[in-house]
Every structure is written in C-alpha cells, then in structure tokens.
Design a protein around this motif. Structure first.
Motif, mmCIF file in Angstrom:
data_model
loop_
_atom_site.group_PDB
_atom_site.id
_atom_site.type_symbol
_atom_site.label_atom_id
_atom_site.label_comp_id
_atom_site.label_asym_id
_atom_site.label_seq_id
_atom_site.Cartn_x
_atom_site.Cartn_y
_atom_site.Cartn_z
ATOM 1 N N UNK A 1 3.478 11.878 -11.117
ATOM 2 C CA UNK A 1 2.508 12.481 -10.252
ATOM 3 C C UNK A 1 1.502 11.760 -9.615
ATOM 4 N N UNK A 2 1.107 10.572 -10.436
ATOM 5 C CA UNK A 2 0.098 9.629 -9.783
ATOM 6 C C UNK A 2 0.423 9.009 -8.833
ATOM 7 N N UNK A 3 1.684 8.898 -8.516
ATOM 8 C CA UNK A 3 2.388 7.994 -7.389
ATOM 9 C C UNK A 3 2.913 8.868 -6.380
ATOM 10 N N UNK A 4 2.882 10.292 -6.545
ATOM 11 C CA UNK A 4 3.007 11.221 -5.738
ATOM 12 C C UNK A 4 2.544 11.125 -4.032
ATOM 13 N N UNK A 5 1.451 10.686 -3.977
ATOM 14 C CA UNK A 5 0.696 10.432 -2.775
ATOM 15 C C UNK A 5 1.469 9.321 -1.885
ATOM 16 N N UNK B 1 -2.584 -3.082 1.415
ATOM 17 C CA UNK B 1 -1.288 -3.583 0.742
ATOM 18 C C UNK B 1 -1.104 -5.064 0.668
ATOM 19 N N UNK B 2 -0.077 -5.402 0.033
ATOM 20 C CA UNK B 2 0.336 -6.984 -0.240
ATOM 21 C C UNK B 2 1.612 -7.202 0.108
ATOM 22 N N UNK B 3 2.295 -8.063 1.096
ATOM 23 C CA UNK B 3 3.679 -8.234 1.412
ATOM 24 C C UNK B 3 4.383 -9.013 0.434
ATOM 25 N N UNK B 4 4.619 -8.555 -0.832
ATOM 26 C CA UNK B 4 4.891 -9.348 -2.051
ATOM 27 C C UNK B 4 6.505 -9.882 -1.714
ATOM 28 N N UNK B 5 7.202 -9.091 -0.962
ATOM 29 C CA UNK B 5 8.553 -9.746 -0.889
ATOM 30 C C UNK B 5 9.072 -9.260 0.435
ATOM 31 N N UNK B 6 8.215 -9.556 1.445
ATOM 32 C CA UNK B 6 8.697 -8.945 2.789
ATOM 33 C C UNK B 6 10.164 -9.235 3.232
ATOM 34 N N UNK C 1 -5.529 4.819 -4.851
ATOM 35 C CA UNK C 1 -6.349 5.274 -5.993
ATOM 36 C C UNK C 1 -6.489 4.238 -7.132
ATOM 37 N N UNK C 2 -6.517 3.107 -6.516
ATOM 38 C CA UNK C 2 -6.781 1.975 -7.671
ATOM 39 C C UNK C 2 -5.659 1.305 -8.359
ATOM 40 N N UNK C 3 -4.312 2.229 -8.183
ATOM 41 C CA UNK C 3 -3.102 1.865 -8.733
ATOM 42 C C UNK C 3 -2.010 1.348 -7.564
ATOM 43 N N UNK C 4 -1.300 0.249 -8.117
ATOM 44 C CA UNK C 4 -0.229 -0.310 -7.125
ATOM 45 C C UNK C 4 1.180 0.128 -7.445
ATOM 46 N N UNK C 5 1.669 -0.039 -6.426
ATOM 47 C CA UNK C 5 3.376 0.540 -6.376
ATOM 48 C C UNK C 5 3.860 -0.266 -5.320
ATOM 49 N N UNK C 6 5.281 -0.544 -5.909
ATOM 50 C CA UNK C 6 6.260 -1.294 -4.987
ATOM 51 C C UNK C 6 6.799 -0.312 -4.131
ATOM 52 N N UNK C 7 7.025 -0.460 -2.792
ATOM 53 C CA UNK C 7 7.597 0.245 -1.840
ATOM 54 C C UNK C 7 8.710 -0.706 -1.276
ATOM 55 N N UNK C 8 10.047 -0.375 -1.260
ATOM 56 C CA UNK C 8 11.026 -1.206 -0.828
ATOM 57 C C UNK C 8 11.792 -0.410 0.197
#
Length: 414
Positions: free
Chosen positions: A6-10, A59-64, A74-81
């Motif tokens: 739910x927190x990641x839903x945004x 954002x951070x391009x961690x594995x571009x 909202x202060x949380x980090x998520x990996x989007x691939x």
C-alpha cells in the motif's frame, strides 16, 4: 493488501497515470500471497529508464544499464525496473546483453523460480504465466523453463534454490534438484562474497538445519570459488540443531564446532564473505577456544587463562552453544556448569579493568617503565581471574611488589 505494498502504491499509480504499465514483482508478490512479512518492494514497468526518471524527480540511476532506477516517494525508496530480456551471461552471473520489452510476461520469463516469477497489479490481480501460485500451494521450488539454462545463466541461483526451500519449508522439484547437482561445478565462477551472503541468510533463517543439510547434500560447498576443506563439513549433519540457537552468529559457531573443519580452514573460507573483522572475530574466537577446551585441566586457573586469552564474550558465546548443544561439547555438562560460574566471577578481562594501573605500579616500585609492567599486570590479571586475588588496589599493589622481589634490578627475563 500488505501495508508495504500500500505504501508503494503511489509509484504504481504515477507510472500508470503517465500511460505506462506497472506491477509489483518477485519476492514481494510471493510473500504477499503466502501471508509472510514483505521485505523489499520491487516494481516492474513498461516505462523506459529515462521516462521513470522524468516522472520521479527524486531518483538515483542505480542500474541504468539494466533498466533499474531507484525512486523516492514519501521518504521511502523503491527499485523500478523496465521490462526486459537478458542474454549472453558473463561468467555464469551477469547478463551482458539486455533488451527492453513491452510485455510483463516476457519479463517474468527471465526470472529464476516460478514462485518469484509473478506480478501483481494495483487491483491485486496476479499475472502468473509459469504456475507460481500452484507451486506455492504445493510447496515447490521449481525453475522457470529449463533448470539447466537458468543455472548456467546465473550459478548463484543454485544456492538461492536451497535458501528458498529451507526458508519457505518447500521441497525442490526433482528436475530442478537434478539440474542443480549437474551444474554444481559452475559455482566456482561466483564470488565467495555473494555465496556467503546467501549462506548467512540461511544460517540466520527460519530453518538453518534444513538449509545446511541441503547445502551439504547438493555438494555445493565443495564447488565454491575457494573450495572448503574436503569432507570436513558433512560431519556436522545431524549433530546440531541450529534452530535451537538465536538467529545470530552463535549458529555459525555451532556449525563449525560440529564439523571436522579446522578453525584455520573455516576462517580462510569465510574470510572472503566480507563479514568484517569484528564479526569474524566474534565467530572464530569461540572456535579457537573450542579447539583448546578439551586439553586444559578442570581448574579455575586453567579456565581463567583460556577465557582471558579469547575474551569474555567469546567464552560466554562458546558456553551458550555448548549448553544448547551438549552433543558437540568436548567437556561434560558438570564442567560447563563450573566454568560458567567461574566466568561470571571473573572481575576483569583486561589490565585496564584492574584497580591498579601501570603508572601507579612503577611509582610504588621505584622503577622506570618497561616490559616488566605488562608482565606484572598480566600476572595480576590472571591471579584475579583465578579467584586468588581481589580486584582491590591495595591487595594488587602488595602482590605486585612481592612478584617484583624476584626481579630486583628490573631487567627483563632472557
């Protein structure tokens, strides 16, 4: 839906609002379906990396290169691939060729096990092209597609198969197990640091005993980049119940204490796990003590000398393991009880903890500083630990001066 999802839903909603597909994928979907606590939340999307970065200013391009961007909401980090396919794996670990695709099913096809190859949309609908939900219900770890291909692509998947089976209480599908045994030799291509991270999760996990048994039965322990001493580890199978110990380094101590592997060989192997010097010392100081324990007399002075040599925490940890697993103890239970009581009664484990310091000793003795101070303080420390001398300044000073009567000129012994 789980709170973390739910927190990641945004993240899902913002990608969808921009016209892209977006799904929860991998372990978070698996654990949500099992009702287990969720760790990291990973998201897969049809959006290309540059589009993801445009949608999420933070954002951070961690594995571009492989399509991964870490976004902050909202202060949380998520990996989007970005949805992708992989090919031409280098050294049986990393894909050298990545191509972005538009279909989530194509993306799921590259994943390791069916239970990790599922996606969930914002409405909780599950996309499961490879029977992951059925394998969850049956309690099976099975590779997506050909297990030989999956393990040849990434040899670390063999260790992960063992970890997932132990952690989830699942069995490994026969075809996957046979392929694992066939391809075990490929593990030599994987950095021992990566293998160690998986093993550490197993040892600290829900069923470390089954994890150890599977790792031994698979013979993976023999095929790591730095092979472990031959035939040493299987000796511990069936001897220990690691789950009876708290999920920390006591389990590592018990594992090695139960094996036929020398502390030196185990240390050489584990030194490549990148645990850090402090943690390695916490594991191997008790093991060094373990190797010496059977050969010392059952006297307070002998035990005090051994405990002082390795430290209070090492002695306490070793006693905890031996009391929990008496089958691997080199000494009987009554001796462990005595040694525990003696350990609790040791007032100082370092000269700095004594009620007399070296400067005071030199002044009282009328001598210049030198190695004699350390030698004398060490004698005081041992006698205090052995219960023959109280940790009181006057008593310590009187005893030190008596010791020094044998060295009237202050010269060091030859």
């Amino acid at each position: 839906m789980d709170g973390k999802l739910k927190d990641a839903m945004p993240v899902i909603e913002r990608l969808s609002a921009a016209g892209h597909q977006a799904y929860f994928v991998g372990g978070c979907v698996r654990d949500a379906l099992l009702g287990r606590p969720i760790g990291d939340v990973d998201i897969a999307t049809s959006a290309r990396p540059e589009a993801v970065m445009a949608i999420f200013p933070k954002h951070v391009p961690t594995g571009i290169r492989h399509g991964t961007v870490t976004v902050f909401v909202k202060g949380r980090s998520y990996e989007v691939t970005t949805f992708r396919t992989e090919s031409d794996y280098d050294d049986h670990r990393r894909p050298s060729d990545v191509a972005f695709v538009d279909d989530i099913r194509t993306d799921l096809k590259r994943r390791d096990f069916t239970v990790n190859a599922m996606a969930m949309d914002a409405d909780g609908r599950v996309i499961d092209p490879f029977g992951g939900m059925s394998d969850l219900e049956r309690g099976v770890i099975r590779c997506v597609g050909s297990p030989d291909e999956r393990f040849r692509e990434d040899a670390l998947r063999m260790v992960r198969a063992v970890r997932f089976a132990a952690e989830l209480g699942f069995r490994i599908a026969p075809s996957t197990w046979r392929a694992l045994r066939r391809n075990a030799g490929l593990l030599r291509h994987i950095a021992l640091e990566r293998v160690g991270a998986e093993l550490d999760k197993m040892v600290r996990g829900a069923d470390p005993d089954r994890a150890a048994a599977l790792f031994i039965r698979s013979c993976l322990w023999r095929t790591t980049k730095t092979p472990l001493e031959t035939n040493g580890l299987p000796a511990c199978a069936g001897k220990v119940k690691l789950s009876g110990l708290e999920a920390g380094d006591l389990r590592w101590i018990a594992l090695w204490a139960a094996s036929n592997v020398s502390p030196e060989a185990a240390h050489h192997w584990m030194s490549q796990f990148a645990f850090g010097k402090k943690r390695m010392r916490a594991i191997f100081a008790p093991l060094e003590l373990h190797a010496a324990a059977a050969s010392i007399p059952d006297t307070r002075e002998a035990w005090a000398a051994l405990a002082l040599r390795h430290g209070r925490q090492a002695a306490a940890d070793w006693l905890d393991v031996m009391r929990a697993l008496p089958g691997i103890s080199p000494v009987p239970a009554d001796r462990l009880a005595r040694w525990s009581a003696w350990l609790a009664d040791i007032p100082a484990f370092a000269a700095a903890e004594l009620a007399l310091d070296g400067t005071e000793l030199a002044e009282a003795a009328g001598r210049k500083g030198g190695p004699w101070i350390k030698r004398t303080m060490d004698r005081l420390l041992l006698e205090t630990a052995a219960g023959r001398l109280p940790n009181e300044r006057r008593a310590l000073l009187e005893r030190a001066l008596r010791i020094l009567d044998n060295e009237p000129d202050g010269k060091d012994e030859p």
